[in-house]
Scaffold this motif. Sequence first.
Motif, PDB file in Angstrom:
ATOM      1  N   GLY A 114      17.801  40.698 -64.855  1.00 26.76           N
ATOM      2  CA  GLY A 114      16.666  40.166 -64.098  1.00 26.76           C
ATOM      3  C   GLY A 114      15.787  41.268 -63.553  1.00 26.76           C
ATOM      4  O   GLY A 114      14.562  41.163 -63.553  1.00 26.76           O
ATOM      5  N   LEU A 115      16.424  42.347 -63.081  1.00 25.94           N
ATOM      6  CA  LEU A 115      15.668  43.493 -62.576  1.00 25.94           C
ATOM      7  C   LEU A 115      14.861  44.135 -63.698  1.00 25.94           C
ATOM      8  O   LEU A 115      13.699  44.525 -63.508  1.00 25.94           O
ATOM      9  CB  LEU A 115      16.625  44.511 -61.958  1.00 25.94           C
ATOM     10  CG  LEU A 115      15.988  45.729 -61.285  1.00 25.94           C
ATOM     11  CD1 LEU A 115      15.084  45.301 -60.138  1.00 25.94           C
ATOM     12  CD2 LEU A 115      17.069  46.679 -60.780  1.00 25.94           C
ATOM     13  N   LYS A 116      15.467  44.215 -64.893  1.00 27.59           N
ATOM     14  CA  LYS A 116      14.753  44.779 -66.047  1.00 27.59           C
ATOM     15  C   LYS A 116      13.549  43.918 -66.403  1.00 27.59           C
ATOM     16  O   LYS A 116      12.450  44.437 -66.670  1.00 27.59           O
ATOM     17  CB  LYS A 116      15.693  44.883 -67.241  1.00 27.59           C
ATOM     18  CG  LYS A 116      15.037  45.456 -68.486  1.00 27.59           C
ATOM     19  CD  LYS A 116      16.020  45.515 -69.648  1.00 27.59           C
ATOM     20  CE  LYS A 116      15.316  46.032 -70.911  1.00 27.59           C
ATOM     21  NZ  LYS A 116      16.250  46.067 -72.075  1.00 27.59           N
ATOM     22  N   ASP A 117      13.732  42.586 -66.402  1.00 28.75           N
ATOM     23  CA  ASP A 117      12.612  41.683 -66.705  1.00 28.75           C
ATOM     24  C   ASP A 117      11.486  41.856 -65.699  1.00 28.75           C
ATOM     25  O   ASP A 117      10.306  41.839 -66.054  1.00 28.75           O
ATOM     26  CB  ASP A 117      13.095  40.226 -66.701  1.00 28.75           C
ATOM     27  CG  ASP A 117      14.004  39.917 -67.876  1.00 28.75           C
ATOM     28  OD1 ASP A 117      13.972  40.682 -68.865  1.00 28.75           O
ATOM     29  OD2 ASP A 117      14.752  38.924 -67.801  1.00 28.75           O
ATOM     30  N   ALA A 118      11.868  42.011 -64.417  1.00 25.01           N
ATOM     31  CA  ALA A 118      10.855  42.148 -63.371  1.00 25.01           C
ATOM     32  C   ALA A 118      10.055  43.429 -63.544  1.00 25.01           C
ATOM     33  O   ALA A 118       8.818  43.431 -63.474  1.00 25.01           O
ATOM     34  CB  ALA A 118      11.514  42.121 -61.997  1.00 25.01           C
ATOM     35  N   LEU A 119      10.747  44.533 -63.797  1.00 20.23           N
ATOM     36  CA  LEU A 119      10.074  45.830 -63.845  1.00 20.23           C
ATOM     37  C   LEU A 119       9.360  46.087 -65.171  1.00 20.23           C
ATOM     38  O   LEU A 119       8.599  47.047 -65.278  1.00 20.23           O
ATOM     39  CB  LEU A 119      11.080  46.946 -63.568  1.00 20.23           C
ATOM     40  CG  LEU A 119      11.602  47.000 -62.126  1.00 20.23           C
ATOM     41  CD1 LEU A 119      12.652  48.089 -61.965  1.00 20.23           C
ATOM     42  CD2 LEU A 119      10.463  47.209 -61.135  1.00 20.23           C
ATOM     43  N   THR A 120       9.610  45.254 -66.179  1.00 24.07           N
ATOM     44  CA  THR A 120       8.871  45.394 -67.438  1.00 24.07           C
ATOM     45  C   THR A 120       7.663  44.468 -67.506  1.00 24.07           C
ATOM     46  O   THR A 120       6.878  44.563 -68.450  1.00 24.07           O
ATOM     47  CB  THR A 120       9.797  45.121 -68.641  1.00 24.07           C
ATOM     48  OG1 THR A 120      10.442  43.848 -68.466  1.00 24.07           O
ATOM     49  CG2 THR A 120      10.835  46.215 -68.776  1.00 24.07           C
ATOM     50  N   ASP A 121       7.516  43.598 -66.541  1.00 23.61           N
ATOM     51  CA  ASP A 121       6.300  42.782 -66.436  1.00 23.61           C
ATOM     52  C   ASP A 121       5.117  43.718 -66.174  1.00 23.61           C
ATOM     53  O   ASP A 121       5.205  44.644 -65.357  1.00 23.61           O
ATOM     54  CB  ASP A 121       6.472  41.789 -65.279  1.00 23.61           C
ATOM     55  CG  ASP A 121       5.293  40.836 -65.144  1.00 23.61           C
ATOM     56  OD1 ASP A 121       4.274  41.012 -65.849  1.00 23.61           O
ATOM     57  OD2 ASP A 121       5.387  39.910 -64.313  1.00 23.61           O
ATOM     58  N   VAL A 177      -6.480  48.568 -65.243  1.00 19.95           N
ATOM     59  CA  VAL A 177      -6.361  49.169 -66.578  1.00 19.95           C
ATOM     60  C   VAL A 177      -5.041  48.773 -67.231  1.00 19.95           C
ATOM     61  O   VAL A 177      -4.999  48.401 -68.413  1.00 19.95           O
ATOM     62  CB  VAL A 177      -6.490  50.704 -66.483  1.00 19.95           C
ATOM     63  CG1 VAL A 177      -6.092  51.365 -67.796  1.00 19.95           C
ATOM     64  CG2 VAL A 177      -7.907  51.087 -66.106  1.00 19.95           C
ATOM     65  N   VAL A 178      -3.943  48.837 -66.482  1.00 17.65           N
ATOM     66  CA  VAL A 178      -2.632  48.482 -67.028  1.00 17.65           C
ATOM     67  C   VAL A 178      -2.592  47.025 -67.463  1.00 17.65           C
ATOM     68  O   VAL A 178      -1.947  46.678 -68.463  1.00 17.65           O
ATOM     69  CB  VAL A 178      -1.526  48.773 -65.987  1.00 17.65           C
ATOM     70  CG1 VAL A 178      -0.185  48.209 -66.450  1.00 17.65           C
ATOM     71  CG2 VAL A 178      -1.402  50.269 -65.746  1.00 17.65           C
ATOM     72  N   ASN A 179      -3.289  46.139 -66.740  1.00 16.83           N
ATOM     73  CA  ASN A 179      -3.219  44.701 -67.001  1.00 16.83           C
ATOM     74  C   ASN A 179      -4.488  44.147 -67.655  1.00 16.83           C
ATOM     75  O   ASN A 179      -4.718  42.941 -67.618  1.00 16.83           O
ATOM     76  CB  ASN A 179      -2.959  43.957 -65.691  1.00 16.83           C
ATOM     77  CG  ASN A 179      -1.570  44.216 -65.148  1.00 16.83           C
ATOM     78  OD1 ASN A 179      -0.597  43.631 -65.600  1.00 16.83           O
ATOM     79  ND2 ASN A 179      -1.485  45.125 -64.175  1.00 16.83           N
ATOM     80  N   VAL A 213       2.535  43.270 -64.539  1.00 14.19           N
ATOM     81  CA  VAL A 213       2.158  43.225 -63.123  1.00 14.19           C
ATOM     82  C   VAL A 213       2.956  44.260 -62.340  1.00 14.19           C
ATOM     83  O   VAL A 213       2.399  45.043 -61.552  1.00 14.19           O
ATOM     84  CB  VAL A 213       2.393  41.816 -62.546  1.00 14.19           C
ATOM     85  CG1 VAL A 213       2.300  41.833 -61.023  1.00 14.19           C
ATOM     86  CG2 VAL A 213       1.373  40.834 -63.106  1.00 14.19           C
ATOM     87  N   ALA A 214       4.270  44.286 -62.569  1.00 10.00           N
ATOM     88  CA  ALA A 214       5.129  45.236 -61.862  1.00 10.00           C
ATOM     89  C   ALA A 214       4.807  46.672 -62.261  1.00 10.00           C
ATOM     90  O   ALA A 214       4.732  47.562 -61.403  1.00 10.00           O
ATOM     91  CB  ALA A 214       6.595  44.921 -62.152  1.00 10.00           C
ATOM     92  N   VAL A 215       4.598  46.895 -63.553  1.00 10.70           N
ATOM     93  CA  VAL A 215       4.258  48.244 -64.011  1.00 10.70           C
ATOM     94  C   VAL A 215       2.963  48.712 -63.353  1.00 10.70           C
ATOM     95  O   VAL A 215       2.853  49.849 -62.870  1.00 10.70           O
ATOM     96  CB  VAL A 215       4.129  48.280 -65.548  1.00 10.70           C
ATOM     97  CG1 VAL A 215       3.616  49.641 -66.016  1.00 10.70           C
ATOM     98  CG2 VAL A 215       5.460  47.950 -66.206  1.00 10.70           C
ATOM     99  N   GLY A 216       1.961  47.829 -63.327  1.00 11.95           N
ATOM    100  CA  GLY A 216       0.681  48.182 -62.711  1.00 11.95           C
ATOM    101  C   GLY A 216       0.810  48.504 -61.238  1.00 11.95           C
ATOM    102  O   GLY A 216       0.182  49.455 -60.737  1.00 11.95           O
ATOM    103  N   ILE A 217       1.650  47.742 -60.509  1.00 10.11           N
ATOM    104  CA  ILE A 217       1.826  47.976 -59.072  1.00 10.11           C
ATOM    105  C   ILE A 217       2.517  49.311 -58.821  1.00 10.11           C
ATOM    106  O   ILE A 217       2.100  50.096 -57.961  1.00 10.11           O
ATOM    107  CB  ILE A 217       2.610  46.814 -58.434  1.00 10.11           C
ATOM    108  CG1 ILE A 217       1.751  45.548 -58.410  1.00 10.11           C
ATOM    109  CG2 ILE A 217       3.048  47.169 -57.016  1.00 10.11           C
ATOM    110  CD1 ILE A 217       2.500  44.302 -57.983  1.00 10.11           C
ATOM    111  N   VAL A 218       3.598  49.585 -59.567  1.00 12.54           N
ATOM    112  CA  VAL A 218       4.331  50.839 -59.365  1.00 12.54           C
ATOM    113  C   VAL A 218       3.438  52.038 -59.691  1.00 12.54           C
ATOM    114  O   VAL A 218       3.371  53.013 -58.927  1.00 12.54           O
ATOM    115  CB  VAL A 218       5.612  50.862 -60.227  1.00 12.54           C
ATOM    116  CG1 VAL A 218       6.272  52.239 -60.157  1.00 12.54           C
ATOM    117  CG2 VAL A 218       6.592  49.794 -59.760  1.00 12.54           C
TER     118      VAL A 218
END
Length: 433
Positions: free
Chosen positions: A303-310, A128-130, A312-317
Amino acid sequence: MSFTSPRRIFTRSSYRESLHIGRILRSETVGGALLLAATVIALIWANSPAEDGYFALRDFKLGPEALHLNLSLGGWASDGLLAIFFFVAGLELKREFVAGDLRNPAKAAVPIAAAFGGVIIPAVLFTVVNLSAGPAVLKGWAIPTATDIAFALAVLAVISTHLPTALRTFLLTLAVVDDLIAIAIIAVFYPGELHLQYLALALLPLLAFTWLVQKRITAWYFLVPLALVTWVLVHSSGIHATVAGVLLGFAVPVTRSAKRGGPSAGPGLAEHFEHLVRPVSAGVAVPLFAFFSAGVALGGASGLKDALTDSVAVGIVVALVAGKFLGVFGTTWLVTKTTKAKLDDGLAWIDVAGLALLAGVGFTVSLLISELSYGDASPHYSHAKVAILAGSVLAALLAAVVLRSRNRCYRKLAVSESRDDDGDGIPDIYQKD
């Protein structure tokens, strides 16, 4: 399904089963500590001035070109060392279904249903997120579906909770069924380029291995070469090599041969092999895999911000923290309500909520599936690794808060379960039952 009287869930296992579960949990707790240490070392090294050395080591290739065996050290860890982990998973799965709690439909129904709920809901939330991100991103739908039992037990060891044996058994059973589902997902949804001739050839050493263990022949100089040849041929076939470990584990008999004293005379060959191989899996294979897989260059705060705003990362968390909780807790609650079952004495739904949060600690299999989903070249792969770590830590912290709040109650239950007034070495509560 209906019952003439309320059925209890999260009840104690038999004494023999409790001893077996206790041995597994102790081994996995030590393995979890090593897993955490390997992960921290990898993250520190990958983000230090010497980061080039880490990635050069991870990507260093060795092995013959024949049969696609010229792999990086990271590849040997994910394809080779994890095959040992999945061999142990195969042994444990078969033992649970043949001689453990999963052979009893009444006891197996809740953890099996909870495991499926804990796979389906996270996969749906990630999707759903992606949904608008495209099919290339949606390939990672299975990343947040697995629970890492070693990591979860390491969390329990850190917070020093006296979690009752029945709840620990539930967590272990949930993770075991999770592993079975993950194996099926990897085999069906993440195959490489298939070479059926190698897969057909792999049946020969697999059948020979099966014949030997069914005859209770345990000589390592027969079994280990056959296992290695099976692994090589499955790896060359395009199916992920960890599947070979599972098939070899399934081949091992659980009960003792009637010619050697019958099933009641002691542990079977599967338990014997598990006792030998689990320390290698928990203490060497999984930590080394984590060391080579968890290292990701974060690139500082930006870089951490870029990773966690992807997405994919949002959906996983979201899937690990909310999806696992909703799947495990919701399915458990639904099963109990539809079957009129009740929690065992001394337990409350807040305990199930803590376990459901702890099930969001996904690591080993999640890292493997993220690699299979995106590959090293994709930025989504690095972002997925960051999200797996972040989601697992967040789930662990929330679970620690919930379970820690009940620790006094758990301590009383632990004292009750361990009383041995007659001094015969067996807790009285098992003899009473």
